[in-house]
Every structure is written in structure tokens, then in C-alpha cells.
Design an enzyme around this catalytic site. Structure first.
Site, short mmCIF file in Angstrom:
data_model
loop_
_atom_site.label_atom_id
_atom_site.label_comp_id
_atom_site.label_asym_id
_atom_site.label_seq_id
_atom_site.Cartn_x
_atom_site.Cartn_y
_atom_site.Cartn_z
N CYS A 1 12.57 61.07 81.61
CA CYS A 1 11.94 60.76 82.89
C CYS A 1 12.23 61.86 83.91
O CYS A 1 13.39 62.16 84.19
CB CYS A 1 12.43 59.42 83.41
SG CYS A 1 11.78 59.00 85.05
N TYR B 1 -0.32 60.89 86.39
CA TYR B 1 0.87 60.22 85.86
C TYR B 1 0.47 59.04 84.98
O TYR B 1 1.02 58.85 83.89
CB TYR B 1 1.74 59.75 87.02
CG TYR B 1 3.00 59.02 86.61
CD1 TYR B 1 4.08 59.72 86.08
CD2 TYR B 1 3.11 57.64 86.75
CE1 TYR B 1 5.25 59.06 85.70
CE2 TYR B 1 4.27 56.98 86.38
CZ TYR B 1 5.34 57.68 85.85
OH TYR B 1 6.48 57.03 85.47
N GLU C 1 6.90 64.86 80.26
CA GLU C 1 7.30 64.98 81.66
C GLU C 1 8.25 66.16 81.76
O GLU C 1 9.29 66.18 81.09
CB GLU C 1 7.95 63.70 82.14
CG GLU C 1 7.00 62.51 82.18
CD GLU C 1 7.60 61.28 82.84
OE1 GLU C 1 8.64 61.41 83.54
OE2 GLU C 1 7.04 60.19 82.65
N ASP D 1 13.52 54.52 77.54
CA ASP D 1 12.20 55.10 77.81
C ASP D 1 11.61 55.61 76.51
O ASP D 1 12.12 56.57 75.92
CB ASP D 1 12.31 56.25 78.82
CG ASP D 1 12.73 55.78 80.20
OD1 ASP D 1 12.44 54.62 80.55
OD2 ASP D 1 13.37 56.57 80.92
N TYR E 1 8.44 61.45 76.86
CA TYR E 1 9.87 61.55 77.10
C TYR E 1 10.57 62.48 76.11
O TYR E 1 11.80 62.53 76.06
CB TYR E 1 10.51 60.17 77.05
CG TYR E 1 9.95 59.21 78.08
CD1 TYR E 1 10.05 59.49 79.44
CD2 TYR E 1 9.29 58.04 77.69
CE1 TYR E 1 9.52 58.62 80.39
CE2 TYR E 1 8.76 57.17 78.63
CZ TYR E 1 8.87 57.47 79.97
OH TYR E 1 8.35 56.61 80.92
N CYS F 1 16.71 56.01 87.30
CA CYS F 1 17.05 57.19 86.51
C CYS F 1 17.59 56.71 85.17
O CYS F 1 18.65 56.09 85.12
CB CYS F 1 18.09 58.07 87.21
SG CYS F 1 18.61 59.49 86.21
N CYS G 1 28.22 71.51 76.07
CA CYS G 1 27.45 72.56 75.40
C CYS G 1 28.11 73.92 75.61
O CYS G 1 28.20 74.39 76.75
CB CYS G 1 26.02 72.59 75.92
SG CYS G 1 25.02 73.91 75.19
#
Length: 222
Positions: A57, A89, A101, A136, A141, A204, A213
Site C-alpha cells: 500500500c 485508484y 502501487e 492486502d 501490492y 498503514c 539488509c
């Protein structure tokens, strides 16, 4: 049956013959960034670079990058990697445009490297989930890196390999992130730009793996 068909569409990328037609004119969007007032569509300062990234998202994804600070000149949300030109959208959410997105990040390479931008990218979502991020679900996504130069493509591949090794060491799965040369980036409607700055309690759904990472071997920090 209708719900099953809709769910299938959300988990299959449409071909050109199946995608929604879209429109020739860009969607109306904001002119300036809500947080730092920089022009969303430029012109950007000389020597700055662009990164185009999909990590779920885009409301929460965009916030991850403007929060980096002044090394990032501007961020914007939009749609990339699909078929439908200038999709809305609502159209993207049907799964019938092929877009993910995406977040556009314009940054100063004298202050932050592309590899460090990708470090934020990897650590801010779970790149092993395919067409979803958490709850989601849908092709919009999916995790994606759209590179703007051959150098970015090399760094993206090295960064993916470095993070894959880190995930494997923790018993996690294979990265499904799409890495490709940049497609058209269609700026999303104004209400979506910097959404969580305007709506601090807004949704969110991002969640990382909790695995750090490492910078890929031979890539210097900014």
C-alpha cells in the site's frame, strides 16, 4: 461465483487485450509535496536520481522514504508496471490494469546512495509474499524495483542477492520482487499524495521481516 472471479482477477496480471483502456490525459494530482513543499513533478535539482519502488500500500510506503530526511528531495505515489494508461485508484484496485502501487523517490546521491534507498525498501516490507503484503491481497501490492539506469539495475540485483542471503539465514523464503527497467510512472490522484501526513491515523498495512539488509559487497554508502 462473482466473488471468486474478482479474487482471481486480483491474483492474475491482465494482458493488453484484457486490461482496462484507461485514458490519454494524466489524472489531476497535487502540485507540491505536502510535507516539504517541493514540486512533485519537478524540475528536480541537477544530479539528483530517481528510484521507483513498489512495496505494498503506497500510503505507508511513501512515508518510509520522506522520513529519511533532506537526502530525499521529494516523494510521490503513483501506478507503474501495468498496461492501463493513466488509471485511477479504483481501476488499479480491480486488478485489471496490471499496475503496482508505486513510490517515486527523488534523492541526492551525494547524501544517500541508491543501495541505501534499497535498504529502506527491503526492510520496510516482506518481499517474499508475491501478490500481497500482509492482509492486502492483489497484484497491485506486489514488490517491485523499477530501475532508471543500468547502474541501478546492477545495484538492485546485488542488493536483492544480499538480502536473500540474510533472509535465508533466518529461515525465510525466496524473494519475489520484480526487477525491471522503469516503465511509465503515472502520478496518483492528489488525495493519495503524502496521505499519512494529511491523515496521521490513516491505514498503514506495511510490515517488514525484521531482518536487516546488508549493503551489497562493493557498494559504498552515500
Amino acid at each position: 461465483m462473482y466473488l471468486i472471479d474478482v479474487f482471481k482477477k486480483k491474483l492474475n496480471l491482465p494482458g493488453p487485450a484484457d486490461a482496462l483502456p484507461g485514458r490519454s490525459e494524466p489524472l489531476p494530482t497535487a502540485s507540491h509535496h505536502f510535507v516539504n513543499s517541493h514540486a512533485l513533478k519537478g524540475p528536480y535539482p541537477d544530479g539528483f536520481e530517481r528510484a521507483i519502488l513498489g512495496l505494498g500500500c503506497f500510503w505507508g510506503a511513501e512515508r518510509k522514504f520522506w522520513q529519511i530526511g533532506d537526502a530525499v528531495w521529494v516523494t510521490a505515489v503513483g501506478y507503474a508496471g501495468g498496461v492501463t494508461p493513466n488509471a485511477t485508484y479504483q481501476e488499479v484496485c480491480t486488478g485489471m490494469t496490471g499496475h503496482t502501487e508505486a513510490v517515486l523517490v527523488v534523492f541526492d546521491p551525494a547524501k544517500i546512495s541508491y543501495a541505501e534507498i534499497l535498504k529502506t525498501f527491503w526492510e520496510s516490507h516482506d518481499p517474499t509474499q508475491g501478490y500481497r503484503q500482509g492482509n492486502d491481497v492483489g497484484t497491485q501490492y506486489r514488490s517491485a524495483i523499477y530501475t532508471t539506469t543500468p547502474e541501478q539495475a546492477e545495484i538492485a540485483a546485488a542488493s536483492r542477492d544480499a538480502y536473500q542471503a540474510a533472509l535465508k539465514a533466518r529461515g525465510l523464503g525466496d524473494i519475489t520482487t520484480e526487477i525491471a527497467a522503469e516503465p511509465p510512472f503515472y502520478f496518483a490522484e492528489g488525495l493519495h499524495q503524502q496521505y499519512l501526513a494529511k491523515n496521521p491515523n490513516g491505514y498503514c498495512g506495511l510490515g517488514g521481516t525484521g531482518v536487516s539488509c546488508p549493503l551489497p559487497t562493493g557498494v559504498a554508502a552515500g
